[in-house]
Design an enzyme around this catalytic site. Sequence first.
Site, PDB file in Angstrom:
ATOM      1  N   LEU A 181      54.354  29.981  45.964  1.00 19.87           N
ATOM      2  CA  LEU A 181      54.468  31.436  45.781  1.00 19.87           C
ATOM      3  C   LEU A 181      53.477  31.931  44.729  1.00 19.87           C
ATOM      4  O   LEU A 181      53.143  33.117  44.724  1.00 19.87           O
ATOM      5  CB  LEU A 181      55.902  31.800  45.391  1.00 19.87           C
ATOM      6  CG  LEU A 181      56.954  31.519  46.472  1.00 19.87           C
ATOM      7  CD1 LEU A 181      58.354  31.750  45.911  1.00 19.87           C
ATOM      8  CD2 LEU A 181      56.713  32.368  47.713  1.00 19.87           C
ATOM      9  N   GLY A 206      61.695  27.230  47.012  1.00 14.96           N
ATOM     10  CA  GLY A 206      61.898  26.767  45.637  1.00 14.96           C
ATOM     11  C   GLY A 206      61.226  27.719  44.669  1.00 14.96           C
ATOM     12  O   GLY A 206      60.360  28.516  45.065  1.00 14.96           O
ATOM     13  N   GLU A 212      58.361  21.466  42.220  1.00 15.83           N
ATOM     14  CA  GLU A 212      58.962  22.302  41.154  1.00 15.83           C
ATOM     15  C   GLU A 212      58.897  21.594  39.795  1.00 15.83           C
ATOM     16  O   GLU A 212      58.641  22.252  38.773  1.00 15.83           O
ATOM     17  CB  GLU A 212      60.420  22.646  41.483  1.00 15.83           C
ATOM     18  CG  GLU A 212      60.671  23.351  42.812  1.00 15.83           C
ATOM     19  CD  GLU A 212      59.754  24.501  43.101  1.00 15.83           C
ATOM     20  OE1 GLU A 212      59.172  25.087  42.161  1.00 15.83           O
ATOM     21  OE2 GLU A 212      59.574  24.827  44.280  1.00 15.83           O
ATOM     22  N   GLN A 219      57.119  29.932  36.900  1.00 18.77           N
ATOM     23  CA  GLN A 219      56.480  30.918  37.784  1.00 18.77           C
ATOM     24  C   GLN A 219      56.894  32.348  37.487  1.00 18.77           C
ATOM     25  O   GLN A 219      56.225  33.286  37.903  1.00 18.77           O
ATOM     26  CB  GLN A 219      56.796  30.595  39.250  1.00 18.77           C
ATOM     27  CG  GLN A 219      56.176  29.289  39.727  1.00 18.77           C
ATOM     28  CD  GLN A 219      56.611  28.966  41.138  1.00 18.77           C
ATOM     29  OE1 GLN A 219      57.675  28.399  41.343  1.00 18.77           O
ATOM     30  NE2 GLN A 219      55.806  29.347  42.121  1.00 18.77           N
ATOM     31  N   HIS A 242      55.621  22.197  38.294  1.00 20.87           N
ATOM     32  CA  HIS A 242      55.501  23.521  37.650  1.00 20.87           C
ATOM     33  C   HIS A 242      56.020  23.471  36.212  1.00 20.87           C
ATOM     34  O   HIS A 242      55.416  24.053  35.309  1.00 20.87           O
ATOM     35  CB  HIS A 242      56.303  24.580  38.412  1.00 20.87           C
ATOM     36  CG  HIS A 242      55.596  25.181  39.589  1.00 20.87           C
ATOM     37  ND1 HIS A 242      54.386  25.843  39.493  1.00 20.87           N
ATOM     38  CD2 HIS A 242      55.942  25.269  40.897  1.00 20.87           C
ATOM     39  CE1 HIS A 242      54.027  26.293  40.683  1.00 20.87           C
ATOM     40  NE2 HIS A 242      54.958  25.960  41.564  1.00 20.87           N
TER      41      HIS A 242
HETATM   42  O1  GNR Z   1      58.155  28.196  49.350  1.00 17.74           O
HETATM   43  C1  GNR Z   1      57.577  27.129  49.124  1.00 17.74           C
HETATM   44  N1  GNR Z   1      57.280  26.304  50.157  1.00 17.74           N
HETATM   45  C2  GNR Z   1      56.807  25.011  50.002  1.00 17.74           C
HETATM   46  C3  GNR Z   1      56.317  24.362  51.120  1.00 17.74           C
HETATM   47  C4  GNR Z   1      55.843  23.062  51.040  1.00 17.74           C
HETATM   48  C5  GNR Z   1      55.881  22.407  49.823  1.00 17.74           C
HETATM   49  C6  GNR Z   1      56.359  23.050  48.689  1.00 17.74           C
HETATM   50  C7  GNR Z   1      56.824  24.341  48.774  1.00 17.74           C
HETATM   51  S1  GNR Z   1      57.465  25.116  47.354  1.00 17.74           S
HETATM   52  C8  GNR Z   1      57.152  26.808  47.749  1.00 17.74           C
HETATM   53  C9  GNR Z   1      57.779  27.727  46.707  1.00 17.74           C
HETATM   54  C10 GNR Z   1      57.103  27.497  45.380  1.00 17.74           C
HETATM   55  O2  GNR Z   1      56.009  27.883  45.085  1.00 17.74           O
HETATM   56  N2  GNR Z   1      57.777  26.805  44.500  1.00 17.74           N
HETATM   57  O3  GNR Z   1      57.219  26.519  43.316  1.00 17.74           O
HETATM   58 NI    NI Z   2      55.094  26.512  43.628  1.00 15.45          NI
END
Ligand code: GNR
Ligand code: NI
Length: 167
Positions: free
Chosen positions: A92, A46, A134, A51, A137
């Site tokens: 991320l 996601g 998300e 971000q 965020h």
């Molecule tokens: O890649 C991502 N893996 C994830 C794993 C467990 C719970 C949430 C996530 S989201 C993350 C990507 C990200 O930072 N999205 O904002």
């Molecule tokens: Ni995230």
Amino acid sequence: MALLPILRYPDPRLHTRAAPVHEVNDEIRQLVADMAETMYEAPGIGLAATQVNVHQRVVVIDTSEDKSALLALINPEIIARSGEQVCEEGCLSVPGIYDKVSRSETVRVRALDQHGKTFELDAEGLLAVCIQHELDHLEGKVFVEYLSQLKQTRIKGKLAKKARITA
Ligand code: GNR
Ligand code: NI
């Protein structure tokens, strides 16, 4: 298409509340395409526009194994939720840090698609976790803010040290 740089916690811009998209136009569709490319390349399941320092309510998600289920959510809203699940989350924007967060087990989300059409989606499990992560965020919230102050301080220290090495 373009890869977009991802902001790293504790960058204060990650705490910006995103504004609603007023019109789903080519600029938004280009943003969705660039965010999808950035998410797949990372790789992640996601990515929220916050971000990549774009403070509009746009999210991309793909929890499939083979990049076959790209979901673009514009102006997403959770309209129903139930239950509870605890999932080991990563982000991320907080690379290398994983910890357990409690979220709703199921969510029903209403959003606009890439054509500006309203749709609703029922999600459970990892997809439901990702949607909640998300949407946080877009509100300026990073998952580490659910952890203790001690853990948040340690995470900031770790990431600052890593930033010094990689700089
Ligand atoms: O890649 C991502 N893996 C994830 C794993 C467990 C719970 C949430 C996530 S989201 C993350 C990507 C990200 O930072 N999205 O904002
Ligand atoms: Ni995230």
